[in-house]
Design a protein around this motif. Structure first.
Motif, PDB file in Angstrom:
ATOM      1  N   GLN A   4      -7.015  79.434 -26.990  1.00  0.00           N
ATOM      2  CA  GLN A   4      -8.054  80.416 -27.300  1.00  0.00           C
ATOM      3  C   GLN A   4      -9.291  79.757 -27.898  1.00  0.00           C
ATOM      4  OE1 GLN A   4      -7.779  83.660 -26.424  1.00  0.00           O
ATOM      5  NE2 GLN A   4      -5.850  83.039 -25.489  1.00  0.00           N
ATOM      6  N   SER A   5      -9.312  78.431 -27.931  1.00  0.00           N
ATOM      7  CA  SER A   5     -10.441  77.713 -28.525  1.00  0.00           C
ATOM      8  C   SER A   5     -11.638  77.701 -27.576  1.00  0.00           C
ATOM      9  CB  SER A   5     -10.040  76.263 -28.843  1.00  0.00           C
ATOM     10  OG  SER A   5     -11.168  75.511 -29.227  1.00  0.00           O
ATOM     11  N   PRO A   6     -12.801  78.248 -28.003  1.00  0.00           N
ATOM     12  CA  PRO A   6     -13.989  78.230 -27.141  1.00  0.00           C
ATOM     13  C   PRO A   6     -14.439  76.816 -26.790  1.00  0.00           C
ATOM     14  CG  PRO A   6     -14.260  79.775 -28.961  1.00  0.00           C
ATOM     15  CD  PRO A   6     -13.035  78.970 -29.254  1.00  0.00           C
ATOM     16  N   ASP A   7     -14.172  75.849 -27.693  1.00  0.00           N
ATOM     17  CA  ASP A   7     -14.604  74.476 -27.439  1.00  0.00           C
ATOM     18  C   ASP A   7     -13.948  73.895 -26.193  1.00  0.00           C
ATOM     19  OD1 ASP A   7     -16.174  74.560 -29.693  1.00  0.00           O
ATOM     20  OD2 ASP A   7     -14.677  73.615 -30.996  1.00  0.00           O
ATOM     21  N   ARG A   8     -12.724  74.332 -25.887  1.00  0.00           N
ATOM     22  CA  ARG A   8     -12.027  73.817 -24.710  1.00  0.00           C
ATOM     23  C   ARG A   8     -12.734  74.233 -23.419  1.00  0.00           C
ATOM     24  NH1 ARG A   8      -6.670  72.288 -24.155  1.00  0.00           N
ATOM     25  NH2 ARG A   8      -6.841  71.826 -26.376  1.00  0.00           N
ATOM     26  N   ALA A   9     -13.509  75.306 -23.470  1.00  0.00           N
ATOM     27  CA  ALA A   9     -14.202  75.799 -22.277  1.00  0.00           C
ATOM     28  C   ALA A   9     -15.147  74.754 -21.708  1.00  0.00           C
ATOM     29  CB  ALA A   9     -14.969  77.080 -22.595  1.00  0.00           C
ATOM     30  N   TYR A  10     -15.745  73.944 -22.572  1.00  0.00           N
ATOM     31  CA  TYR A  10     -16.713  72.958 -22.099  1.00  0.00           C
ATOM     32  C   TYR A  10     -16.021  71.863 -21.288  1.00  0.00           C
ATOM     33  CZ  TYR A  10     -19.678  75.452 -25.337  1.00  0.00           C
ATOM     34  OH  TYR A  10     -20.371  76.451 -25.971  1.00  0.00           O
ATOM     35  N   LEU A  11     -14.818  71.486 -21.710  1.00  0.00           N
ATOM     36  CA  LEU A  11     -14.036  70.538 -20.915  1.00  0.00           C
ATOM     37  C   LEU A  11     -13.684  71.145 -19.567  1.00  0.00           C
ATOM     38  CD1 LEU A  11     -12.423  67.928 -20.505  1.00  0.00           C
ATOM     39  CD2 LEU A  11     -10.518  69.038 -21.707  1.00  0.00           C
ATOM     40  N   LEU A 239     -13.040  80.547 -14.278  1.00  0.00           N
ATOM     41  CA  LEU A 239     -12.722  81.889 -14.762  1.00  0.00           C
ATOM     42  C   LEU A 239     -12.234  81.865 -16.204  1.00  0.00           C
ATOM     43  CD1 LEU A 239     -10.977  83.447 -11.642  1.00  0.00           C
ATOM     44  CD2 LEU A 239     -13.113  84.199 -12.678  1.00  0.00           C
ATOM     45  N   ARG A 240     -11.403  80.873 -16.545  1.00  0.00           N
ATOM     46  CA  ARG A 240     -10.903  80.764 -17.923  1.00  0.00           C
ATOM     47  C   ARG A 240     -12.056  80.466 -18.880  1.00  0.00           C
ATOM     48  NH1 ARG A 240      -8.460  82.874 -21.735  1.00  0.00           N
ATOM     49  NH2 ARG A 240      -7.406  81.490 -23.240  1.00  0.00           N
ATOM     50  N   SER A 241     -13.010  79.661 -18.445  1.00  0.00           N
ATOM     51  CA  SER A 241     -14.166  79.339 -19.267  1.00  0.00           C
ATOM     52  C   SER A 241     -15.012  80.573 -19.537  1.00  0.00           C
ATOM     53  CB  SER A 241     -15.019  78.263 -18.586  1.00  0.00           C
ATOM     54  OG  SER A 241     -14.268  77.093 -18.372  1.00  0.00           O
ATOM     55  N   VAL A 242     -15.185  81.404 -18.505  1.00  0.00           N
ATOM     56  CA  VAL A 242     -15.946  82.651 -18.669  1.00  0.00           C
ATOM     57  C   VAL A 242     -15.257  83.550 -19.688  1.00  0.00           C
ATOM     58  CG1 VAL A 242     -16.665  84.779 -17.503  1.00  0.00           C
ATOM     59  CG2 VAL A 242     -16.998  82.570 -16.391  1.00  0.00           C
ATOM     60  N   GLU A 243     -13.918  83.589 -19.659  1.00  0.00           N
ATOM     61  CA  GLU A 243     -13.182  84.399 -20.635  1.00  0.00           C
ATOM     62  C   GLU A 243     -13.378  83.881 -22.055  1.00  0.00           C
ATOM     63  OE1 GLU A 243      -9.398  85.889 -17.864  1.00  0.00           O
ATOM     64  OE2 GLU A 243      -9.203  84.132 -19.158  1.00  0.00           O
ATOM     65  N   LEU A 244     -13.519  82.552 -22.210  1.00  0.00           N
ATOM     66  CA  LEU A 244     -13.612  81.954 -23.535  1.00  0.00           C
ATOM     67  C   LEU A 244     -15.019  82.020 -24.121  1.00  0.00           C
ATOM     68  CD1 LEU A 244     -11.352  78.786 -23.076  1.00  0.00           C
ATOM     69  CD2 LEU A 244     -10.856  80.802 -24.467  1.00  0.00           C
ATOM     70  N   ILE A 245     -16.058  81.795 -23.302  1.00  0.00           N
ATOM     71  CA  ILE A 245     -17.421  81.722 -23.860  1.00  0.00           C
ATOM     72  C   ILE A 245     -18.408  82.677 -23.193  1.00  0.00           C
ATOM     73  CG2 ILE A 245     -17.104  79.327 -24.572  1.00  0.00           C
ATOM     74  CD1 ILE A 245     -18.839  78.482 -22.195  1.00  0.00           C
ATOM     75  N   GLY A 246     -17.977  83.433 -22.187  1.00  0.00           N
ATOM     76  CA  GLY A 246     -18.865  84.387 -21.540  1.00  0.00           C
ATOM     77  C   GLY A 246     -19.530  83.831 -20.300  1.00  0.00           C
ATOM     78  N   ALA A 248     -22.687  84.120 -19.180  1.00  0.00           N
ATOM     79  CA  ALA A 248     -24.045  83.573 -19.298  1.00  0.00           C
ATOM     80  C   ALA A 248     -24.011  82.098 -19.690  1.00  0.00           C
ATOM     81  CB  ALA A 248     -24.845  84.371 -20.319  1.00  0.00           C
ATOM     82  N   ARG A 249     -23.211  81.763 -20.693  1.00  0.00           N
ATOM     83  CA  ARG A 249     -23.137  80.368 -21.151  1.00  0.00           C
ATOM     84  C   ARG A 249     -22.425  79.496 -20.130  1.00  0.00           C
ATOM     85  NH1 ARG A 249     -20.510  80.968 -26.915  1.00  0.00           N
ATOM     86  NH2 ARG A 249     -20.691  78.672 -26.940  1.00  0.00           N
ATOM     87  N   ALA A 250     -21.393  80.037 -19.505  1.00  0.00           N
ATOM     88  CA  ALA A 250     -20.658  79.250 -18.509  1.00  0.00           C
ATOM     89  C   ALA A 250     -21.498  79.012 -17.263  1.00  0.00           C
ATOM     90  CB  ALA A 250     -19.367  79.965 -18.138  1.00  0.00           C
ATOM     91  N   GLY A 251     -22.322  79.999 -16.888  1.00  0.00           N
ATOM     92  CA  GLY A 251     -23.123  79.894 -15.668  1.00  0.00           C
ATOM     93  C   GLY A 251     -24.106  78.749 -15.686  1.00  0.00           C
ATOM     94  N   VAL A 252     -24.581  78.372 -16.880  1.00  0.00           N
ATOM     95  CA  VAL A 252     -25.537  77.274 -16.988  1.00  0.00           C
ATOM     96  C   VAL A 252     -24.932  75.980 -16.446  1.00  0.00           C
ATOM     97  CG1 VAL A 252     -26.883  75.873 -18.610  1.00  0.00           C
ATOM     98  CG2 VAL A 252     -26.712  78.340 -18.945  1.00  0.00           C
ATOM     99  N   PHE A 253     -23.613  75.820 -16.600  1.00  0.00           N
ATOM    100  CA  PHE A 253     -22.957  74.581 -16.185  1.00  0.00           C
ATOM    101  C   PHE A 253     -22.927  74.414 -14.671  1.00  0.00           C
ATOM    102  CE2 PHE A 253     -21.803  74.473 -20.512  1.00  0.00           C
ATOM    103  CZ  PHE A 253     -21.372  73.194 -20.814  1.00  0.00           C
TER     104      PHE A 253
END
Length: 299
Positions: A4-11, A239-246, A248-253
């Motif tokens: 559930q850690s948002p930081d993992r979304a960036y990886l 999809l998991r990243s979108v669940e963790l940080i949203g 908008a933020r995931a789309g930039v990547f």
């Protein structure tokens, strides 16, 4: 991916965009190893089979919702996963992997333009400037930096196919606004099955024209990679990243896709990095950066 850690979304996002970018190189390496429709159909055989196993419990619980929206699912899977990939892999026969990556990088801006045309949601002036800069980058890539090609309007057929593919994927992205209310995993599984169904008639048509080519041994290895990574794992990670940080933020990547595509094209496909490609990269990334200023300021 249960963290559930948002930081993992960036990886997750770095890995997902790496696999998205690797699809460009895999498509280029597949030329001569199998026909475009063989790739499109068989990649979804692999992805759909894996998703049927991974998401079997969720599919049993939510299949009625998908069935109630079958025209939408068939259209989205057909447009976003089948037609896009037909043009994507067909373009690999007549253009470079670097050009494919650069042109694909303009997709987020095309999404803004189509959202305005279809939904009446027009971007502000700063985003128009970003869109214009990015389109200029696409023109440089498609014309190979040649003014003569621009004046003669004799773009490479593969470049034109790739531009059309990016527009189609942008339409698909805007269409996600009306997705059925099911879990992301079930939604991706439904799209994979829809893509498989819509790709079968096209594969039959390719065979009727005598152009269908079953994969070679190298082709099967590439197909396994495409089916498991660009088609399946990167979708799940995204999809998991979108669940963790949203979203908008995931789309930039997504803007990292052309960068990874170009780096891998040079490193793996051994394509030369020409000056016009560097200019096009700078324009595409610069345009995206300009268009994101307002969004980031609001965030």
């Amino acid at each position: 991916m249960t963290t559930q850690s948002p930081d993992r979304a960036y990886l997750y996002l770095l890995v997902a965009t790496l696999f998205f970018g690797s699809n460009v190189v895999a498509g280029k390496l597949s030329v001569g190893e199998m026909s475009p429709m063989a790739i499109v159909m068989l990649r979804w055989v692999i992805a759909a089979a894996c998703l049927a196993f991974i998401a079997r419990r969720a599919l049993l619980a939510e299949w009625r919702v998908l069935l109630g929206r079958w025209p939408y699912m068939l259209a989205m899977g057909g447009v976003g996963f089948t037609v896009f990939n037909v043009m994507f892999y067909a373009s690999a026969h007549t253009t470079s992997a670097i050009n494919m990556a650069i042109i694909q990088g303009a997709t987020p801006i095309v999404v803004l333009l189509i959202s305005g045309a279809l939904l009446g949601i027009w971007p502000p002036a700063l985003q128009w400037l970003g869109a214009s800069i990015t389109v200029l980058g696409v023109v440089v890539a498609a014309s190979h930096g040649s003014l003569d090609i621009l004046l003669e309007l004799s773009f490479n057929r593969g470049d034109i196919l790739m531009i059309a593919a990016s527009v189609i994927y942008a339409v698909y992205t805007v269409g996600l606004r009306w997705r059925p209310q099911v879990t992301p995993l079930v939604f991706i599984a439904g799209l994979a099955f829809a893509a498989l169904l819509t790709s079968i008639p096209l594969a039959i048509g390719e065979a009727a024209l005598g152009q269908f080519q079953w994969p070679t041994l190298k082709g099967w290895a590439l197909l396994l990679f495409i089916g498991l990574f660009p088609s399946l794992l990167c979708q799940l990670l995204y999809l998991r990243s979108v669940e963790l940080i949203g979203a908008a933020r995931a789309g930039v990547f997504y803007n990292l896709v052309p960068i990874f595509g170009i780096v891998l094209s040079v490193a793996v496909a051994h394509e030369p990095l020409r000056p016009y490609a560097i200019v096009a990269i700078a324009l595409v990334i610069g345009g995206i950066a300009v268009s994101e200023i307002r969004k980031r300021a609001r965030a």
